[in-house]
Design a protein around this motif. Sequence first.
Motif, PDB file in Angstrom:
ATOM      1  N   VAL A  52       0.849  -1.181   0.000  1.00  0.00           N
ATOM      2  CA  VAL A  52       0.000   0.000   0.000  1.00  0.00           C
ATOM      3  C   VAL A  52       0.894   1.244   0.000  1.00  0.00           C
ATOM      4  CG1 VAL A  52      -1.763   1.270   1.251  1.00  0.00           C
ATOM      5  CG2 VAL A  52      -1.778  -1.216   1.281  1.00  0.00           C
ATOM      6  N   GLN A  53       0.669   2.103  -0.951  1.00  0.00           N
ATOM      7  CA  GLN A  53       1.420   3.346  -1.024  1.00  0.00           C
ATOM      8  C   GLN A  53       0.443   4.506  -0.990  1.00  0.00           C
ATOM      9  OE1 GLN A  53       3.764   3.084  -4.554  1.00  0.00           O
ATOM     10  NE2 GLN A  53       5.162   1.596  -3.686  1.00  0.00           N
ATOM     11  N   VAL A  54       0.780   5.512  -0.203  1.00  0.00           N
ATOM     12  CA  VAL A  54      -0.072   6.681  -0.091  1.00  0.00           C
ATOM     13  C   VAL A  54       0.620   7.830  -0.822  1.00  0.00           C
ATOM     14  CG1 VAL A  54      -1.144   8.309   1.493  1.00  0.00           C
ATOM     15  CG2 VAL A  54      -0.940   5.909   2.134  1.00  0.00           C
ATOM     16  N   PRO A  55      -0.033   8.389  -1.849  1.00  0.00           N
ATOM     17  CA  PRO A  55       0.591   9.501  -2.557  1.00  0.00           C
ATOM     18  C   PRO A  55       0.635  10.752  -1.673  1.00  0.00           C
ATOM     19  CG  PRO A  55      -1.613   9.104  -3.396  1.00  0.00           C
ATOM     20  CD  PRO A  55      -1.318   8.017  -2.410  1.00  0.00           C
ATOM     21  N   VAL A  56       1.639  11.577  -1.926  1.00  0.00           N
ATOM     22  CA  VAL A  56       1.833  12.810  -1.166  1.00  0.00           C
ATOM     23  C   VAL A  56       1.707  13.978  -2.133  1.00  0.00           C
ATOM     24  CG1 VAL A  56       3.489  14.112   0.221  1.00  0.00           C
ATOM     25  CG2 VAL A  56       3.323  11.650   0.485  1.00  0.00           C
ATOM     26  N   CYS A  57       1.004  15.019  -1.695  1.00  0.00           N
ATOM     27  CA  CYS A  57       0.839  16.212  -2.528  1.00  0.00           C
ATOM     28  C   CYS A  57       2.211  16.858  -2.751  1.00  0.00           C
ATOM     29  CB  CYS A  57      -0.109  17.205  -1.851  1.00  0.00           C
ATOM     30  SG  CYS A  57      -0.274  18.759  -2.749  1.00  0.00           S
ATOM     31  N   ASP A  73      -3.216   9.614  -9.429  1.00  0.00           N
ATOM     32  CA  ASP A  73      -2.960  10.891 -10.096  1.00  0.00           C
ATOM     33  C   ASP A  73      -4.199  11.780 -10.127  1.00  0.00           C
ATOM     34  OD1 ASP A  73      -0.362  10.190 -10.536  1.00  0.00           O
ATOM     35  OD2 ASP A  73      -0.682   9.522 -12.604  1.00  0.00           O
ATOM     36  N   ILE A  74      -5.353  11.176 -10.363  1.00  0.00           N
ATOM     37  CA  ILE A  74      -6.603  11.949 -10.426  1.00  0.00           C
ATOM     38  C   ILE A  74      -6.978  12.469  -9.041  1.00  0.00           C
ATOM     39  CG2 ILE A  74      -9.079  11.768 -10.904  1.00  0.00           C
ATOM     40  CD1 ILE A  74      -8.324   9.821 -13.169  1.00  0.00           C
ATOM     41  N   VAL A  75      -6.770  11.648  -8.002  1.00  0.00           N
ATOM     42  CA  VAL A  75      -7.109  12.060  -6.640  1.00  0.00           C
ATOM     43  C   VAL A  75      -6.195  13.197  -6.184  1.00  0.00           C
ATOM     44  CG1 VAL A  75      -7.261  11.271  -4.249  1.00  0.00           C
ATOM     45  CG2 VAL A  75      -8.025   9.787  -6.085  1.00  0.00           C
ATOM     46  N   VAL A  76      -4.905  13.102  -6.487  1.00  0.00           N
ATOM     47  CA  VAL A  76      -3.970  14.168  -6.115  1.00  0.00           C
ATOM     48  C   VAL A  76      -4.294  15.440  -6.888  1.00  0.00           C
ATOM     49  CG1 VAL A  76      -1.551  14.888  -6.169  1.00  0.00           C
ATOM     50  CG2 VAL A  76      -2.137  12.601  -5.393  1.00  0.00           C
ATOM     51  N   GLY A  77      -4.638  15.307  -8.154  1.00  0.00           N
ATOM     52  CA  GLY A  77      -5.027  16.475  -8.952  1.00  0.00           C
ATOM     53  C   GLY A  77      -6.256  17.167  -8.381  1.00  0.00           C
ATOM     54  N   ALA A  78      -7.236  16.375  -7.929  1.00  0.00           N
ATOM     55  CA  ALA A  78      -8.440  16.949  -7.321  1.00  0.00           C
ATOM     56  C   ALA A  78      -8.095  17.652  -6.010  1.00  0.00           C
ATOM     57  CB  ALA A  78      -9.474  15.858  -7.079  1.00  0.00           C
ATOM     58  N   HIS A  79      -7.176  17.072  -5.244  1.00  0.00           N
ATOM     59  CA  HIS A  79      -6.735  17.717  -3.999  1.00  0.00           C
ATOM     60  C   HIS A  79      -6.087  19.066  -4.297  1.00  0.00           C
ATOM     61  CE1 HIS A  79      -4.493  18.502  -0.311  1.00  0.00           C
ATOM     62  NE2 HIS A  79      -3.420  18.623  -1.072  1.00  0.00           N
TER      63      HIS A  79
END
Length: 144
Positions: A52-57, A73-79
């Motif tokens: 499990v990897q958690v992306p960081v902004c 990528d889409i979730v980070v872009g929305a953030h």
Amino acid sequence: MELPWLGQHCSERTCKQLDFLPLKCNACGEVFCKDHIRYDDHKCSSAYKKNVQVPVCPLCNTPIPVQKGEIPDIVVGAHIDKDCKYNPAQHKQKIFTNKCLKPGCKRKEMMKVVCEQCGGSFCIKHRHPLDHDCKGSSQPISKA
């Protein structure tokens, strides 16, 4: 074989190599050789528990939770578009902050240059006691 009780066979069905330094998978618990220890190499059925990897902004350095099935990528872009607390003005720090105390001089230095006699902060040009009319101590300015 001299020591048949040493080592273990790789659990990968196509390998079964006798390994004297076997590695145990931390997800499924089976033993593998160095060539099959990675989750992808032995098609681990329990990899989802550990891999499990958690992306960081990249702007505010906060971890972004991603639900199963979502594209990171889409979730980070929305953030970044909605919730990101990054403020570029806040992160731009001035480097040259040490202003010269010599009257009329407007230069600033990156590092503080302190006069040993008066304790004032000066630029490189006015750092010597003779250059800024030092009134710090009555000791001779130079030893010559």
